[in-house]
Design a protein around this motif. Structure first.
Motif, PDB file in Angstrom:
ATOM      1  N   CYS A  77      -4.922   2.577  -2.002  1.00 44.73           N
ATOM      2  CA  CYS A  77      -5.181   2.307  -0.024  1.00 44.73           C
ATOM      3  C   CYS A  77      -5.940   0.692  -0.607  1.00 44.73           C
ATOM      4  CB  CYS A  77      -6.403   2.939   0.161  1.00 44.73           C
ATOM      5  SG  CYS A  77      -7.154   2.809   1.760  1.00 44.73           S
ATOM      6  N   LEU A  78      -5.405   0.090   0.429  1.00 40.07           N
ATOM      7  CA  LEU A  78      -6.359  -1.401   0.410  1.00 40.07           C
ATOM      8  C   LEU A  78      -7.234  -1.426   1.134  1.00 40.07           C
ATOM      9  CD1 LEU A  78      -2.885  -3.174  -0.347  1.00 40.07           C
ATOM     10  CD2 LEU A  78      -4.798  -2.935  -1.796  1.00 40.07           C
ATOM     11  N   GLY A  79      -7.440   0.021   1.769  1.00 40.22           N
ATOM     12  CA  GLY A  79      -8.934  -0.040   2.678  1.00 40.22           C
ATOM     13  C   GLY A  79      -8.613  -1.268   4.461  1.00 40.22           C
ATOM     14  N   ILE A  80      -7.333  -1.606   4.673  1.00 37.95           N
ATOM     15  CA  ILE A  80      -7.022  -1.580   6.023  1.00 37.95           C
ATOM     16  C   ILE A  80      -7.144  -0.854   6.842  1.00 37.95           C
ATOM     17  CG2 ILE A  80      -5.745  -3.366   7.242  1.00 37.95           C
ATOM     18  CD1 ILE A  80      -7.940  -3.954   5.390  1.00 37.95           C
ATOM     19  N   CYS A  81      -6.166   0.106   5.827  1.00 37.75           N
ATOM     20  CA  CYS A  81      -5.527   1.572   6.612  1.00 37.75           C
ATOM     21  C   CYS A  81      -4.720   1.485   8.358  1.00 37.75           C
ATOM     22  CB  CYS A  81      -5.900   3.186   6.818  1.00 37.75           C
ATOM     23  SG  CYS A  81      -6.855   2.913   5.006  1.00 37.75           S
ATOM     24  N   PRO A  82      -3.740   0.336   8.332  1.00 37.34           N
ATOM     25  CA  PRO A  82      -3.564   0.417  10.328  1.00 37.34           C
ATOM     26  C   PRO A  82      -2.473   1.558  10.564  1.00 37.34           C
ATOM     27  CG  PRO A  82      -1.561  -0.369   8.275  1.00 37.34           C
ATOM     28  CD  PRO A  82      -3.090  -0.549   7.117  1.00 37.34           C
ATOM     29  N   LYS A  97       2.035   8.058   4.910  1.00 38.48           N
ATOM     30  CA  LYS A  97       1.316   8.338   5.474  1.00 38.48           C
ATOM     31  C   LYS A  97       2.799   8.098   6.959  1.00 38.48           C
ATOM     32  CE  LYS A  97      -2.313   6.249   5.942  1.00 38.48           C
ATOM     33  NZ  LYS A  97      -3.462   5.830   7.062  1.00 38.48           N
ATOM     34  N   THR A 143      -0.419  -2.360   5.150  1.00 40.30           N
ATOM     35  CA  THR A 143      -0.602  -3.142   4.386  1.00 40.30           C
ATOM     36  C   THR A 143      -0.240  -4.014   3.071  1.00 40.30           C
ATOM     37  OG1 THR A 143      -2.841  -2.322   5.147  1.00 40.30           O
ATOM     38  CG2 THR A 143      -3.354  -4.611   3.924  1.00 40.30           C
ATOM     39  N   CYS A 165       0.535  -1.137   0.031  1.00 42.29           N
ATOM     40  CA  CYS A 165      -0.357  -0.074   0.023  1.00 42.29           C
ATOM     41  C   CYS A 165       0.993   1.611   0.238  1.00 42.29           C
ATOM     42  CB  CYS A 165      -1.133   0.087   1.141  1.00 42.29           C
ATOM     43  SG  CYS A 165      -1.753   1.603   1.468  1.00 42.29           S
ATOM     44  N   LYS A 186      -0.315   4.286  -0.400  1.00 40.32           N
ATOM     45  CA  LYS A 186      -0.459   5.379   1.046  1.00 40.32           C
ATOM     46  C   LYS A 186      -0.334   5.225   2.281  1.00 40.32           C
ATOM     47  CE  LYS A 186      -5.052   7.729   2.002  1.00 40.32           C
ATOM     48  NZ  LYS A 186      -6.255   7.851   2.237  1.00 40.32           N
ATOM     49  N   CYS A 187      -0.799   3.855   2.329  1.00 41.03           N
ATOM     50  CA  CYS A 187       0.383   3.516   4.140  1.00 41.03           C
ATOM     51  C   CYS A 187       1.606   4.468   4.875  1.00 41.03           C
ATOM     52  CB  CYS A 187      -0.011   1.931   4.452  1.00 41.03           C
ATOM     53  SG  CYS A 187      -1.166   1.108   4.880  1.00 41.03           S
TER      54      CYS A 187
END
Ligand code: FES
Length: 104
Positions: free
Chosen positions: A67-72, A29, A77, A23, A25-26
């Motif tokens: 984004c894979l939709g988990i967003c830890p 961030k 991810t 990911c 996006k992760c």
């Protein structure tokens, strides 16, 4: 890409035996957090490990995704194409060499 006779190729060969989706996006961030100096993104650090890479000649492709939709929080991810039913959450400062050994 053309085959030489003007026709468009419908495939190209690649050495990949699998792909790791990371990911982006992760990673964005976290702004680094991996590799020897802790300044590399997870995808970049993984691509530095033997067998992993970006191009077709790599044995295992590493691809950054949206984004894979988990967003830890404080982690990234990833999805290994060979175990698509088990997504991994890789924490900041994880040992990328050990992760690569697991994924190889
Ligand atoms: S930001 Fe990485 S899974 Fe959503």
């Amino acid at each position: 890409m053309e085959a030489g006779d003007g026709r468009v190729k419908d495939h190209v060969r690649a050495g990949w035996t699998g792909a790791v989706l990371v990911c982006g996006k992760c990673s964005k961030k976290l702004d680094g957090g991996f590799g020897a100096k802790g300044k590399a993104s997870l995808a970049k650090a993984l691509r530095g490990e033997p067998a992993f890479g970006k191009g077709r000649k790599a044995a295992i492709g590493v691809v950054e995704t949206r984004c894979l939709g988990i967003c830890p929080k404080g982690a990234v991810t990833i999805v290994d194409s060979r175990t698509p039913g088990r997504w991994r959450i890789v924490p900041l400062w994880a040992d990328v060499e050990a992760l690569a050994d697991e994924l190889r």
